[in-house]
Enzyme design. Structure first.
Site, PDB file in Angstrom:
ATOM      1  N   MET A   1      43.463  37.921  38.299  1.00  0.00           N
ATOM      2  CA  MET A   1      44.788  38.369  38.720  1.00  0.00           C
ATOM      3  C   MET A   1      45.882  38.151  37.667  1.00  0.00           C
ATOM      4  SD  MET A   1      43.821  39.701  41.480  1.00  0.00           S
ATOM      5  CE  MET A   1      45.236  40.148  42.461  1.00  0.00           C
ATOM      6  N   ARG A   2      45.520  38.186  36.386  1.00  0.00           N
ATOM      7  CA  ARG A   2      46.522  38.157  35.319  1.00  0.00           C
ATOM      8  C   ARG A   2      46.532  39.507  34.617  1.00  0.00           C
ATOM      9  NH1 ARG A   2      50.019  34.388  35.915  1.00  0.00           N
ATOM     10  NH2 ARG A   2      50.645  34.608  33.747  1.00  0.00           N
TER      11      ARG A   2
ATOM     12  N   LEU B   1      47.807  49.682  33.380  1.00  0.00           N
ATOM     13  CA  LEU B   1      47.265  48.914  34.517  1.00  0.00           C
ATOM     14  C   LEU B   1      46.577  49.817  35.552  1.00  0.00           C
ATOM     15  CD1 LEU B   1      47.238  46.025  35.843  1.00  0.00           C
ATOM     16  CD2 LEU B   1      49.276  46.776  37.111  1.00  0.00           C
TER      17      LEU B   1
ATOM     18  N   ASN C   1      36.671  46.506  35.615  1.00  0.00           N
ATOM     19  CA  ASN C   1      37.506  45.881  36.643  1.00  0.00           C
ATOM     20  C   ASN C   1      37.170  46.495  37.994  1.00  0.00           C
ATOM     21  OD1 ASN C   1      39.715  44.325  37.741  1.00  0.00           O
ATOM     22  ND2 ASN C   1      40.907  46.221  37.837  1.00  0.00           N
TER      23      ASN C   1
ATOM     24  N   HIS D   1      39.085  47.295  41.674  1.00  0.00           N
ATOM     25  CA  HIS D   1      40.418  47.352  42.268  1.00  0.00           C
ATOM     26  C   HIS D   1      40.271  47.797  43.728  1.00  0.00           C
ATOM     27  CE1 HIS D   1      44.753  47.665  42.382  1.00  0.00           C
ATOM     28  NE2 HIS D   1      44.598  48.801  43.038  1.00  0.00           N
TER      29      HIS D   1
HETATM   30  C1  GAR Z   1      39.009  41.756  45.443  1.00  0.00           C
HETATM   31  O1  GAR Z   1      39.345  42.464  46.609  1.00  0.00           O
HETATM   32  C2  GAR Z   1      39.346  42.570  44.210  1.00  0.00           C
HETATM   33  O2  GAR Z   1      39.149  43.939  44.383  1.00  0.00           O
HETATM   34  C3  GAR Z   1      40.813  42.244  44.051  1.00  0.00           C
HETATM   35  O3  GAR Z   1      40.930  40.882  44.354  1.00  0.00           O
HETATM   36  C4  GAR Z   1      39.908  40.528  45.276  1.00  0.00           C
HETATM   37  C5  GAR Z   1      39.163  39.348  44.706  1.00  0.00           C
HETATM   38  O4  GAR Z   1      38.214  38.845  45.605  1.00  0.00           O
HETATM   39  N1  GAR Z   1      41.268  42.545  42.737  1.00  0.00           N
HETATM   40  C6  GAR Z   1      42.474  43.001  42.456  1.00  0.00           C
HETATM   41  O5  GAR Z   1      43.334  43.161  43.287  1.00  0.00           O
HETATM   42  C7  GAR Z   1      42.718  43.274  40.988  1.00  0.00           C
HETATM   43  N2  GAR Z   1      43.877  44.112  40.829  1.00  0.00           N
HETATM   44  P1  GAR Z   1      37.037  37.930  45.101  1.00  0.00           P
HETATM   45  O6  GAR Z   1      37.690  36.821  44.280  1.00  0.00           O
HETATM   46  O7  GAR Z   1      36.415  37.390  46.355  1.00  0.00           O
HETATM   47  O8  GAR Z   1      36.111  38.773  44.294  1.00  0.00           O
END
Ligand code: GAR
Length: 220
Positions: free
Chosen positions: A87-88, A141, A104, A106
């Site tokens: 999340m950076r 992004l 990645n 998303h």
């Molecule tokens: C997931 O839903 C992923 O898609 C999202 O964070 C969550 C992490 O869950 N990623 C984002 O929002 C990136 N922009 P996890 O740590 O259990 O994999």
């Protein structure tokens, strides 16, 4: 054997799904977190996977953090770097260093809902389908070439939690698949930056929600 470094910031369930997939020809070389308290670090360490912390709070700015992160990653000489709930925001220099080998996931059907709070925004927008996207990372992004997407329905009684859970279940299916394709050298970038899957199995139709009704609306 291809070497993979996975970057996390928290729970790490997508990282777990990739580890559990035990992809032939792939080795998870390390899990790196920018947060020392990331839950996923315990899972990695318990499986003997090097679990490394590069705490963003220890650096004065993004460039210094990105440099330290790249140094930690490069220590494992990865063929692929996987952002799994990392999340950076990463700077252009970092992204270009790993061009073509940085994936990645998303939680939306990109290009809809880039950024944060995707499930809340999907509910507010009233969309009938939502989902998740695995894509190659480029400097803009949540904008890189799409590898695979999963679609889920949005139900009238959904809240953020129910919708997030439905999407997450699909994330756990598509991310290991995307990584497997990369490891098998099946992903090529075609015209216009689109991803082409070599020897792709054709889809056999559209996915429509609400479903079509053969004889018009259901009578009450
Ligand atoms: C997931 O839903 C992923 O898609 C999202 O964070 C969550 C992490 O869950 N990623 C984002 O929002 C990136 N922009 P996890 O740590 O259990 O994999």
């Amino acid at each position: 054997m291809k070497s993979i470094v996975i970057l996390i910031s928290g729970r790490g369930s997508n990282m777990e799904s990739i580890v559990h997939a035990a992809i032939p020809g792939a080795r998870i070389a390390a899990v790196v977190s920018n947060r020392p308290d990331a839950q996923g670090l315990e899972f990695a360490a318990a499986r003997g996977i090097p679990a490394v912390v590069v705490d963003h709070k220890a650096f004065s700015g993004r460039e210094a953090f990105d440099a330290a992160l790249a140094e930690a990653i490069d220590g494992f000489s990865p063929d692929l770097v996987v952002l799994a709930g990392f999340m950076r925001i990463l700077g252009d220099g970092f992204v270009l260093r790993y061009a073509g080998r940085l994936l990645n996931i998303h939680p939306s059907l990109l290009p809809a809902f880039p950024g944060l709070d995707t499930h809340r925004r999907a509910l507010e927008a009233g969309v009938r389908v939502h989902g998740a996207t695995v894509h190659f990372v480029t400097p803009t992004l949540d904008c890189g070439p799409v590898v695979i997407q999963a679609v889920v329905p949005v139900f009238a009684d959904d809240d953020e939690a129910t919708l997030a859970a439905r999407v997450l279940a699909e994330e756990h299916r598509i991310y290991p698949q995307a990584v497997r394709w990369f490891v098998d050298d099946r992903l090529a970038t075609g015209a216009g930056g689109r991803v082409r899957l070599l020897d792709e199995t054709p889809c056999d139709g559209a996915w429509i929600c609400p479903p079509l009704e053969a004889a018009g609306p259901v009578q009450g």
